[in-house]
Design a protein around this motif. Structure first.
Motif, mmCIF file in Angstrom:
data_model
loop_
_atom_site.group_PDB
_atom_site.id
_atom_site.type_symbol
_atom_site.label_atom_id
_atom_site.label_comp_id
_atom_site.label_asym_id
_atom_site.label_seq_id
_atom_site.Cartn_x
_atom_site.Cartn_y
_atom_site.Cartn_z
ATOM 1 N N ASP A 199 0.871 -1.173 0.000
ATOM 2 C CA ASP A 199 0.000 0.000 0.000
ATOM 3 C C ASP A 199 0.910 1.225 0.000
ATOM 4 O OD1 ASP A 199 -1.968 1.838 0.321
ATOM 5 O OD2 ASP A 199 -2.584 1.177 2.322
ATOM 6 N N PHE A 200 0.875 1.967 -1.088
ATOM 7 C CA PHE A 200 1.784 3.107 -1.210
ATOM 8 C C PHE A 200 1.056 4.271 -1.864
ATOM 9 C CE2 PHE A 200 5.234 5.182 -3.819
ATOM 10 C CZ PHE A 200 5.901 5.772 -2.745
ATOM 11 N N LYS A 201 1.087 5.411 -1.223
ATOM 12 C CA LYS A 201 0.425 6.608 -1.754
ATOM 13 C C LYS A 201 -0.999 6.327 -2.225
ATOM 14 C CE LYS A 201 4.470 9.331 -2.798
ATOM 15 N NZ LYS A 201 5.424 9.825 -3.792
ATOM 16 N N ASN A 202 -1.746 5.667 -1.390
ATOM 17 C CA ASN A 202 -3.163 5.378 -1.655
ATOM 18 C C ASN A 202 -3.436 4.524 -2.884
ATOM 19 O OD1 ASN A 202 -4.112 6.792 0.612
ATOM 20 N ND2 ASN A 202 -3.723 8.707 -0.501
ATOM 21 N N LYS A 203 -2.484 3.662 -3.182
ATOM 22 C CA LYS A 203 -2.692 2.724 -4.292
ATOM 23 C C LYS A 203 -2.017 1.388 -3.974
ATOM 24 C CE LYS A 203 -1.925 5.135 -8.329
ATOM 25 N NZ LYS A 203 -1.341 5.151 -9.632
ATOM 26 N N PRO A 204 -2.563 0.286 -4.511
ATOM 27 C CA PRO A 204 -1.884 -0.999 -4.319
ATOM 28 C C PRO A 204 -0.820 -1.212 -5.398
ATOM 29 C CG PRO A 204 -3.987 -1.336 -5.422
ATOM 30 C CD PRO A 204 -3.851 0.142 -5.216
ATOM 31 N N TYR A 205 0.332 -1.692 -4.998
ATOM 32 C CA TYR A 205 1.427 -1.992 -5.930
ATOM 33 C C TYR A 205 1.786 -3.468 -5.805
ATOM 34 C CZ TYR A 205 2.371 2.915 -6.868
ATOM 35 O OH TYR A 205 2.266 4.217 -7.281
ATOM 36 N N ILE A 206 1.843 -4.139 -6.925
ATOM 37 C CA ILE A 206 2.209 -5.562 -6.897
ATOM 38 C C ILE A 206 3.733 -5.674 -6.917
ATOM 39 C CG2 ILE A 206 1.902 -7.805 -8.022
ATOM 40 C CD1 ILE A 206 -0.640 -6.745 -9.310
ATOM 41 N N ILE A 207 4.276 -6.526 -6.037
ATOM 42 C CA ILE A 207 5.740 -6.709 -5.985
ATOM 43 C C ILE A 207 6.086 -8.194 -6.127
ATOM 44 C CG2 ILE A 207 6.134 -4.680 -4.538
ATOM 45 C CD1 ILE A 207 6.553 -6.726 -2.179
ATOM 46 N N ASP A 208 7.364 -8.507 -6.010
ATOM 47 C CA ASP A 208 7.867 -9.883 -5.934
ATOM 48 C C ASP A 208 7.595 -10.665 -7.227
ATOM 49 O OD1 ASP A 208 9.143 -11.980 -4.809
ATOM 50 O OD2 ASP A 208 7.745 -12.313 -3.174
ATOM 51 N N PHE A 209 8.209 -10.215 -8.311
ATOM 52 C CA PHE A 209 7.920 -10.741 -9.635
ATOM 53 C C PHE A 209 8.882 -11.828 -10.111
ATOM 54 C CE2 PHE A 209 4.901 -7.394 -10.103
ATOM 55 C CZ PHE A 209 4.077 -7.777 -11.151
ATOM 56 N N SER A 210 9.623 -12.428 -9.207
ATOM 57 C CA SER A 210 10.605 -13.396 -9.700
ATOM 58 C C SER A 210 9.956 -14.689 -10.202
ATOM 59 C CB SER A 210 11.624 -13.715 -8.611
ATOM 60 O OG SER A 210 10.957 -14.185 -7.481
ATOM 61 N N HIS A 211 8.719 -14.953 -9.784
ATOM 62 C CA HIS A 211 8.030 -16.131 -10.318
ATOM 63 C C HIS A 211 7.354 -15.838 -11.649
ATOM 64 C CE1 HIS A 211 8.117 -18.819 -6.734
ATOM 65 N NE2 HIS A 211 8.348 -17.668 -6.142
ATOM 66 N N GLY A 212 7.194 -14.563 -11.971
ATOM 67 C CA GLY A 212 6.382 -14.139 -13.116
ATOM 68 C C GLY A 212 6.743 -14.853 -14.406
ATOM 69 N N MET A 213 5.710 -15.399 -15.065
ATOM 70 C CA MET A 213 5.965 -16.234 -16.245
ATOM 71 C C MET A 213 5.205 -15.728 -17.463
ATOM 72 S SD MET A 213 3.725 -19.247 -14.605
ATOM 73 C CE MET A 213 3.960 -18.688 -12.947
ATOM 74 N N LYS A 214 5.738 -16.033 -18.640
ATOM 75 C CA LYS A 214 5.063 -15.666 -19.887
ATOM 76 C C LYS A 214 3.909 -16.645 -20.117
ATOM 77 C CE LYS A 214 6.627 -12.890 -22.492
ATOM 78 N NZ LYS A 214 6.375 -11.420 -22.531
ATOM 79 N N LEU A 215 3.051 -16.270 -21.083
ATOM 80 C CA LEU A 215 1.845 -17.076 -21.267
ATOM 81 C C LEU A 215 2.102 -18.440 -21.921
ATOM 82 C CD1 LEU A 215 -0.784 -14.358 -22.254
ATOM 83 C CD2 LEU A 215 -0.031 -15.141 -20.003
ATOM 84 N N ASP A 216 3.326 -18.669 -22.391
ATOM 85 C CA ASP A 216 3.612 -19.999 -22.951
ATOM 86 C C ASP A 216 4.236 -20.944 -21.901
ATOM 87 O OD1 ASP A 216 6.092 -18.881 -22.657
ATOM 88 O OD2 ASP A 216 6.680 -19.040 -24.764
#
Ligand SMILES: Nc1ncnc2c1ncn2[C@@H]1O[C@H](COP(=O)(O)OP(=O)(O)O)[C@@H](O)[C@H]1O
Ligand SMILES: [Mg+2]
Length: 233
Positions: free
Chosen positions: A178-195
């Motif tokens: 929660d930062f400056k009245n908005k949600p920010y998504i973090i921790d993207f090391s698992h993030g994968m492409k759609l294939d």
């Protein structure tokens, strides 16, 4: 700029020699001046705030020794972007760090609410610091406007899927700040492409986890409807 070993030695118990060298390298490049304070010690990483000439940044240091690199290898070697990664501890951890940087780069460019990535070297990632002098706040610990925040998070998941062609893969109320009245998504090391193999299952898990959280706080979000919105809305 003088690169002092002394100040990193203070963290000697936390970091191995090579990590200290990586921190010095980034410091030498002028990415930051010195680590300020520890923010979090997680399963795979230690996160610090650090001082620069114009403000504070966030430094995420993937630990080289105490990670389950066999598991990390299993995940990352299925990512086409990292197909050729060698099954060696350092190589796997570096790839993990690079993957988070790459994912953040795409997401930030396409206007998903994420910390702006600044630099990385080996197992050290530097990004925008989403907090103030009291630290950063996970959604879980925060009092926020539930409807507004759930809308932003779900529209960010849609942007991630449709524009960035990414699925987060480890989404929960612990990985949203929660930062400056908005949600920010973090921790993207698992993030994968759609294939990525079984990517739909990861998406479904992310959505289930996050709507369970929002619904417990009074929303009435419906799983099938949201999956359809994220993919095709
Ligand atoms: N950009 C950031 N700005 C401020 N705090 C951060 C930032 N990134 C991470 N943190 C803090 O560090 C914690 C752990 O970061 P995260 O990326 O989730 O790593 P992991 O869960 O793998 O240890 C977060 O919950 C948050 O408290
Ligand atoms: Mg996390």
């Amino acid at each position: 700029m003088a690169v002092s070993r002394e100040k990193f030695k203070t963290y000697g118990s936390v970091f191995d020699e090579k990590t200290i060298l990586a921190l010095q390298r980034l410091e030498g490049r002028g990415v930051f001046n010195e680590l300020l304070s520890p923010i979090s010690v997680g399963k795979e990483s230690n996160v610090f705030s650090a001082e620069t000439n114009n403000g504070v940044v966030c430094v995420k240091i993937y630990r080289l020794n105490t990670c389950d690199f066999h598991k990390m290898y299993k995940y990352i070697s299925q990512d086409r972007r990292f197909n050729g990664v060698q099954k060696r501890r350092r190589a796997v951890v570096f790839a993990w760090c690079r993957r988070e940087f790459r994912n953040l780069k795409v997401a930030h460019k396409l206007k998903v609410n994420v910390p702006k990535p600044i630099a990385f070297f080996e197992n050290v990632l530097v990004m925008e610091y989403l907090g103030d002098k009291n630290g950063s706040f996970k959604l879980r610990e925060s009092n926020f406007e539930v409807r507004k925040y759930s809308k932003i998070v779900l529209s960010d998941l849609q942007k991630l899927y449709q524009k960035c062609k990414l699925v987060h893969g480890d989404l929960s109320e612990f990985n949203i700040l929660d930062f400056k009245n908005k949600p920010y998504i973090i921790d993207f090391s698992h993030g994968m492409k759609l294939d990525y193999p079984n990517v739909e299952e990861y998406l479904e898990r992310d959505v289930k986890t996050i709507i369970t959280f929002f619904n417990r706080r009074g929303c009435k979000l419906e799983f099938n409807h949201l999956i359809e919105e994220i993919k095709n809305g």
